[in-house]
Each structure stands twice: as structure tokens, then as C-alpha cells.
Design an enzyme around this catalytic site. Structure first.
Site, PDB file in Angstrom:
ATOM      1  N   SER A   1      14.155 -18.594  39.177  1.00 33.19           N
ATOM      2  CA  SER A   1      14.801 -19.524  38.258  1.00 33.19           C
ATOM      3  C   SER A   1      15.167 -20.859  38.877  1.00 33.19           C
ATOM      4  O   SER A   1      15.312 -21.849  38.158  1.00 33.19           O
ATOM      5  CB  SER A   1      16.064 -18.883  37.678  1.00 33.19           C
ATOM      6  OG  SER A   1      16.982 -18.573  38.708  1.00 33.19           O
TER       7      SER A   1
ATOM      8  N   HIS B   1      18.440 -13.458  41.226  1.00 26.77           N
ATOM      9  CA  HIS B   1      19.556 -13.877  40.377  1.00 26.77           C
ATOM     10  C   HIS B   1      20.861 -13.173  40.758  1.00 26.77           C
ATOM     11  O   HIS B   1      20.869 -12.022  41.196  1.00 26.77           O
ATOM     12  CB  HIS B   1      19.211 -13.566  38.910  1.00 26.77           C
ATOM     13  CG  HIS B   1      20.098 -14.233  37.929  1.00 26.77           C
ATOM     14  ND1 HIS B   1      21.302 -13.696  37.534  1.00 26.77           N
ATOM     15  CD2 HIS B   1      19.970 -15.405  37.248  1.00 26.77           C
ATOM     16  CE1 HIS B   1      21.872 -14.505  36.656  1.00 26.77           C
ATOM     17  NE2 HIS B   1      21.095 -15.542  36.468  1.00 26.77           N
TER      18      HIS B   1
ATOM     19  N   ASN C   1      16.459 -23.556  29.031  1.00 30.05           N
ATOM     20  CA  ASN C   1      15.384 -22.586  29.260  1.00 30.05           C
ATOM     21  C   ASN C   1      14.617 -22.304  27.967  1.00 30.05           C
ATOM     22  O   ASN C   1      13.921 -21.293  27.859  1.00 30.05           O
ATOM     23  CB  ASN C   1      15.967 -21.276  29.808  1.00 30.05           C
ATOM     24  CG  ASN C   1      16.658 -21.481  31.136  1.00 30.05           C
ATOM     25  OD1 ASN C   1      16.165 -22.182  32.003  1.00 30.05           O
ATOM     26  ND2 ASN C   1      17.830 -20.857  31.298  1.00 30.05           N
TER      27      ASN C   1
ATOM     28  N   LYS D   1      15.693 -17.149  26.601  1.00 33.78           N
ATOM     29  CA  LYS D   1      15.009 -18.276  27.243  1.00 33.78           C
ATOM     30  C   LYS D   1      13.809 -18.669  26.382  1.00 33.78           C
ATOM     31  O   LYS D   1      13.985 -19.269  25.337  1.00 33.78           O
ATOM     32  CB  LYS D   1      14.667 -17.907  28.684  1.00 33.78           C
ATOM     33  CG  LYS D   1      15.941 -17.686  29.514  1.00 33.78           C
ATOM     34  CD  LYS D   1      15.657 -17.314  30.938  1.00 33.78           C
ATOM     35  CE  LYS D   1      16.941 -17.269  31.765  1.00 33.78           C
ATOM     36  NZ  LYS D   1      17.908 -16.253  31.323  1.00 33.78           N
TER      37      LYS D   1
ATOM     38  N   HIS E   1      12.170 -15.682  33.308  1.00 35.48           N
ATOM     39  CA  HIS E   1      11.589 -17.017  33.133  1.00 35.48           C
ATOM     40  C   HIS E   1      10.080 -16.981  32.927  1.00 35.48           C
ATOM     41  O   HIS E   1       9.453 -18.034  32.804  1.00 35.48           O
ATOM     42  CB  HIS E   1      11.954 -17.895  34.325  1.00 35.48           C
ATOM     43  CG  HIS E   1      13.426 -18.134  34.431  1.00 35.48           C
ATOM     44  ND1 HIS E   1      14.060 -19.167  33.772  1.00 35.48           N
ATOM     45  CD2 HIS E   1      14.398 -17.449  35.082  1.00 35.48           C
ATOM     46  CE1 HIS E   1      15.361 -19.119  34.031  1.00 35.48           C
ATOM     47  NE2 HIS E   1      15.595 -18.080  34.812  1.00 35.48           N
TER      48      HIS E   1
ATOM     49  N   ASP F   1      12.389  -8.694  37.191  1.00 33.96           N
ATOM     50  CA  ASP F   1      13.099  -9.527  36.220  1.00 33.96           C
ATOM     51  C   ASP F   1      12.140 -10.635  35.776  1.00 33.96           C
ATOM     52  O   ASP F   1      11.828 -11.550  36.530  1.00 33.96           O
ATOM     53  CB  ASP F   1      14.351 -10.114  36.869  1.00 33.96           C
ATOM     54  CG  ASP F   1      15.206 -10.909  35.891  1.00 33.96           C
ATOM     55  OD1 ASP F   1      14.704 -11.271  34.810  1.00 33.96           O
ATOM     56  OD2 ASP F   1      16.372 -11.191  36.226  1.00 33.96           O
TER      57      ASP F   1
ATOM     58  N   GLU G   1      12.438 -11.188  41.023  1.00 30.15           N
ATOM     59  CA  GLU G   1      12.132 -11.975  39.829  1.00 30.15           C
ATOM     60  C   GLU G   1      10.642 -12.296  39.874  1.00 30.15           C
ATOM     61  O   GLU G   1      10.103 -12.606  40.938  1.00 30.15           O
ATOM     62  CB  GLU G   1      12.930 -13.278  39.807  1.00 30.15           C
ATOM     63  CG  GLU G   1      14.418 -13.103  39.592  1.00 30.15           C
ATOM     64  CD  GLU G   1      15.148 -14.434  39.532  1.00 30.15           C
ATOM     65  OE1 GLU G   1      14.722 -15.316  38.749  1.00 30.15           O
ATOM     66  OE2 GLU G   1      16.125 -14.598  40.271  1.00 30.15           O
TER      67      GLU G   1
END
Length: 375
Positions: A169, A119, A32, A227, A197, A194, A165
Site C-alpha cells: 500500500s 499493513h 483508494n 478500495k 490494493h 492481503d 500483501e
């Protein structure tokens, strides 16, 4: 005494789900480290300078004891300003930060509404917390609204917490944040995003996909530092009153040794790099476009992000494809249930600045050959 554990491992092996550890090898299509900052000389020099100036390697205690270093506070101040939030708190990692928020801020009598593909740390935090939990279809804002309305109809009187998210991910797709904040506003709810990423990669100056929501009273955001920022730890950005509440009530914050002050230095330097070197994001965008085009040429969908899943379906076939690519010098990992839903085992191609356009083209040439061989 160990029989039940051995039996469990044998069961995983029969389902082609047994995991093992393997080292780094080949071109990086698995990490990542999207902006290639984990090996940044600028970050290494900042950490070296901090060490020479007397910054300790370890915090040696909780932030509420002697573990509150100036580097932690400097990072939090910089992060709050960068992301546009009232305040930020630094945690040891994204998993613990998700768990910390969801076991602390939603109260008894509240409702936590989780996207079904969020997640694992969010699922674990919600289950360990005191609020009721509802799981809804992926990226379906109407389903979120329905879940809250149903809860109200059953007598729910607290606040709802919508958890998503911003960039998923394992699928590389984006949450409908605009629709979700409308649902939150209509229902007097909180939105917890979240950005693991997306931080550093998406939005103006890498501020993430929730950049225009930060600073609102009903929005809490998680930015991981391990990440795209190339360090470790995580930042929770939120209204000051919620951060104060976490400092006073959050057990994973109160009773854990603070993150290394050197990681705070590394993360703060990474934020500077994100601002000062926009060409990193531009290079990554070119890799994303190239990989998307090559995937579509193979009849595979492009995600539009640096996370490109190649859905295989069968566990054994997915792992065989991954192994074949690894043997050809490409570090691509197979992802199986329970990390992803049953029947969706996949290759997770991660695009980072640790590779170039020639590497991406070579990977897809190899993938085309191996895919055809295993049809």
C-alpha cells in the site's frame, strides 16, 4: 489527568509527525477509489432498489443472531465464485478481517511470518494471536524460508503462516507470490495474502494477483471492498473448513454486528461492474503508464502500479511538498513514520479514475516545480 496525552502530542509535533483531519479538496490523488466506483450510479441504483425492496440499512446483530441477511450470503456466494475459492466470509472492514484471521487461524505452537512492510492490521493481529511471530525482510522469500527453518530447528512443530500483501500500500510493489507459495508448499505452511490494493485492479477480470492460488487448501486471501470496489467491508476467501472455523471461533466475527446488508449489495454490484466494464482497468493502466513515465523524467522510480511513492526522506519536507501541491489543487498526502520506515517520509500518489490524463500531467508539472524549489 490529560498532561501525559498533551505531552505525547507535543512530542509528535516536534518530530513533524502530528496528524490532523482534513477534508476532501482538489483532484483526487489520495484515495483508494482506483476504479472510480465509490460514486458509481449503477451501485447507487442497486442500493436504492434494495432499500425500496425492504433491505434494512443495519444488520441489527451478529451474523449468528438475527444479523445474517440474504444479501450477505448472496455476496459471499458471488465472491467465492468470482475469486475461485471454496467459500467466502464478509467482514466489516479490511483491518478487522486481518485481525480476525490472524487471531483465530494460527494456533498456539504455530509460527506467523510477516513481511516487514505489511499493513499495521496484520502486525496487530499477529501480536494479539497465540502463535509465535517472526518479521522478515521485505519481499524476500529466502528470508521467509530461513525463518521457518530456524523455527523448526528450535523445536517448532505446528504450522507456519506466511503473511504478505500482494500489492503493498505504501510502495506500490508486488510480492513474489510464486516464490512464497513454493516456500509454503516445501514447509507444509499456509499462505495468507492481503489483496487489498490488487482486488478489482490486477489479474484476470480484476481477480487479484493471487488469482491462480485461490482454491488451494493452504491459501487464505483477503479482498477489501472499500478500495477499488468502492464500497466498504472485506471478504476472506478460503477453504470451507477454515471459514466454518472462523464462524465458530473468530471473536471479531461472532461478537460484532454484521456489516450493513446494503454494503453487501454495493460490493456485489461492484464485482459485476469489474467483470462487465474491463475498460475501467484499461483506463487505469494508461494513467499508471503516464505517471510512471513522468516520474522517470524527473529521475524518480516508477512503481508500475497505481500506487506511486515519491520518497522525500525528511518529514517536514514531505509535508511541505504535500501542502504545496494541495494549495495548487491536487489532493496529494504526505506519509510519515510510523506508517512508513524512519527516513522514508513520502508523497503517496494514488491513481484513480476520478482524474484524467490531463490531471496527471498537470500534477507532475507542479511536482517538478515544487520539488526543484525545495531541493
Amino acid at each position: 489527568m490529560l498532561d501525559r496525552y498533551e505531552a505525547s502530542l507535543r512530542g509528535l509535533a516536534r518530530k513533524d509527525r502530528l496528524r490532523s483531519l482534513s477534508g476532501r479538496s482538489g483532484a483526487d490523488f489520495a484515495s483508494n477509489d482506483y476504479l472510480g466506483l465509490a460514486g458509481s450510479k449503477r451501485i447507487a441504483e442497486a442500493v436504492s432498489t434494495a432499500l425500496a425492496a425492504g433491505t434494512p440499512v443495519g444488520a441489527t446483530g451478529s451474523r449468528l443472531l438475527r444479523g445474517n441477511d440474504p444479501e450477505h450470503e448472496a455476496l459471499e456466494t458471488k465472491a467465492a465464485s468470482f475469486f475461485g475459492a471454496e467459500r467466502a466470509l464478509f467482514f466489516g472492514g479490511g483491518y478487522v478481517a486481518n485481525f480476525a484471521v490472524l487471531t483465530t487461524l494460527p494456533q498456539k505452537g504455530d509460527l506467523v511470518v510477516l513481511d516487514e512492510l505489511i499493513h499495521a492490521s496484520a502486525h496487530e493481529g499477529a501480536r494479539a494471536g497465540r502463535a509465535e511471530v517472526a518479521e522478515v525482510a521485505h519481499n524476500d522469500a529466502n528470508a521467509v524460508d530461513d525463518a521457518i527453518r530456524s523455527w523448526r530447528a528450535r523445536g517448532g512443530v505446528g504450522h507456519a503462516w506466511i503473511v504478505a500483501e500482494s500489492l503493498y500500500s505504501m510502495d506500490g510493489d508486488r510480492a513474489p507470490l510464486g516464490e512464497l507459495i513454493e516456500v509454503a508448499d516445501r514447509n507444509d505452511a499456509f499462505l495468507f495474502v492481503d489483496e487489498a490494493h490488487a482486488t478489482g485492479v490486477c489479474g484476470p477480470a480484476g481477480r487479484g494477483l493471487a488469482h491462480d492460488l485461490e482454491g488451494r487448501d493452504n491459501v487464505v486471501v483477503l479482498h477489501t471492498c472499500g478500495k477499488a470496489l468502492g464500497a466498504s467491508g472485506a471478504l476472506v476467501t478460503a477453504p470451507a473448513v477454515l471459514c466454518d472455523y472462523l464462524v465458530n471461533r473468530c471473536r471479531p466475527f461472532i461478537y460484532a454486528t454484521a456489516p450493513s446488508p446494503l454494503m453487501a449489495v454495493a460490493a456485489a454490484t461492484a464485482l459485476d461492474i469489474v467483470v462487465n466494464e474491463p475498460e475501467r482497468r484499461e483506463r487505469l493502466e494508461r494513467l499508471v503508464a503516464l505517471a510512471g513515465k513522468r516520474a522517470e523524467n524527473l529521475g524518480l522510480p516508477a512503481s508500475g502500479s497505481q500506487i506511486l511513492p515519491i520518497i522525500v526522506g525528511d518529514n517536514a519536507r514531505a509535508m511541505a511538498l504535500a501542502q504545496a501541491l494541495q494549495s495548487r489543487g491536487f489532493d496529494v498526502r504526505g506519509i510519515r513514520p510510523p506508517t512508513v520506515p524512519e527516513g522514508t517520509a513520502r508523497l503517496r500518489i494514488s491513481l484513480t479514475l476520478n482524474v484524467g490524463e490531463d490531471d496527471v500531467s498537470a500534477l507532475f508539472d507542479a511536482l517538478a516545480q515544487e520539488w526543484e524549489r525545495r531541493r
